[in-house]
Design an enzyme around this catalytic site. Structure first.
Site, PDB file in Angstrom:
ATOM      1  N   SER A 134       0.864  -1.190   0.000  1.00 51.46           N
ATOM      2  CA  SER A 134       0.000   0.000   0.000  1.00 51.46           C
ATOM      3  C   SER A 134       0.889   1.224   0.000  1.00 51.46           C
ATOM      4  O   SER A 134       2.042   1.179   0.466  1.00 51.46           O
ATOM      5  CB  SER A 134      -0.881  -0.005   1.253  1.00 51.46           C
ATOM      6  N   TYR A 147      -3.047  -1.755  10.211  1.00 50.30           N
ATOM      7  CA  TYR A 147      -3.000  -1.997   8.763  1.00 50.30           C
ATOM      8  C   TYR A 147      -1.706  -1.439   8.175  1.00 50.30           C
ATOM      9  O   TYR A 147      -1.014  -2.128   7.407  1.00 50.30           O
ATOM     10  CB  TYR A 147      -4.208  -1.336   8.102  1.00 50.30           C
TER      11      TYR A 147
END
Length: 239
Positions: A134, A147
């Protein structure tokens, strides 16, 4: 990498970015197996001529099912795409299990699959591992601490194994999506990249043998980070 005739495994391939990656790999001539937790979504993918493996990658049983499903096949492309968010709150111990679930799915499972399937990949003339991290692996946002930590960990792991495998037939690619319009980001405001467009950049990166695919606005984040990591962190921490 020539995709036609290659066997690919896409985890989390029945929805979101993973589904789009699977569709585009198939369109390029690859044979594709997808994993997922939803029987209904897997059935829909089977109807489109995908191989399917049911399994929750946050559990050892789920990981075992995925490994067993491809160990005896000529797997040439492993796409570690499956990921979940976390509802972890710093001052609430009851959210620690949510954090652990996120860590098991986003970090432990890709590491385990890379390790257990490496011999299968090495047996092919040409192979690749794609770890989907990400933009938040570059600089975290406060609202997604667990996350972000899992994606930063996977980014570090990917960079390390790329060096370890540099003289092998297995190419190691990191794909860094921005905020993408998926079920995970439903309800979040702001501009989002479509799953189709994000997948297109990732598949193009696989075909052109890139080591890193910065999708959409992650290109801008990488540029800022290259100039001033501190500025990138200040921007993203409140994102």
């Amino acid at each position: 990498m020539e995709l036609r005739g290659k066997l690919a495994l896409v985890t989390g391939g029945s929805d979101g970015i993973g589904r789009e990656i699977a569709l585009q790999l198939q369109a390029a001539g690859a044979d594709v197996i997808v994993t997922g937790r939803s029987a209904e979504k897997l059935q829909a993918m089977a109807g489109l001529d995908f191989g399917t493996i049911a399994g929750d990658l946050s559990t050892p049983t789920g990981v075992d099912a995925v490994v067993a499903g491809v160990t005896d096949k000529p797997l040439a492309l492993l796409v570690n795409n499956a990921g979940v968010g976390s509802e972890y709150e710093l001052d609430k111990a009851e959210t620690l299990e949510n954090a652990a679930h996120c860590i098991r799915t986003n970090l432990d499972a890709p590491i385990t699959l890379c390790t257990r399937l490496l011999s299968v990949l090495r047996a092919q003339p040409e192979a690749a591992i794609v770890n989907v991290t990400s933009g938040l692996a570059i600089a975290p946002r406060a609202g997604g601490s667990i996350y972000c930590a899992t994606k930063a960990g996977l980014r570090s792991y990917t960079q390390a194994i790329r060096h370890l495998l540099k003289d092998s037939n297995v190419r190691v690619i990191e794909a860094l999506p921005p905020v993408v319009a998926t079920n995970m980001t439903a309800g979040r405001g702001g501009k989002k990249m479509s799953a189709h467009d994000c997948a297109a950049e990732i598949v193009h990166g696989i075909r052109t043998e890139k080591s890193e695919v910065n999708a959409g606005m992650v290109k801008v984040l990488q540029l800022v980070n290259s100039i001033s990591p501190a500025l990138a962190r200040r921007i993203m921490i409140r994102f």
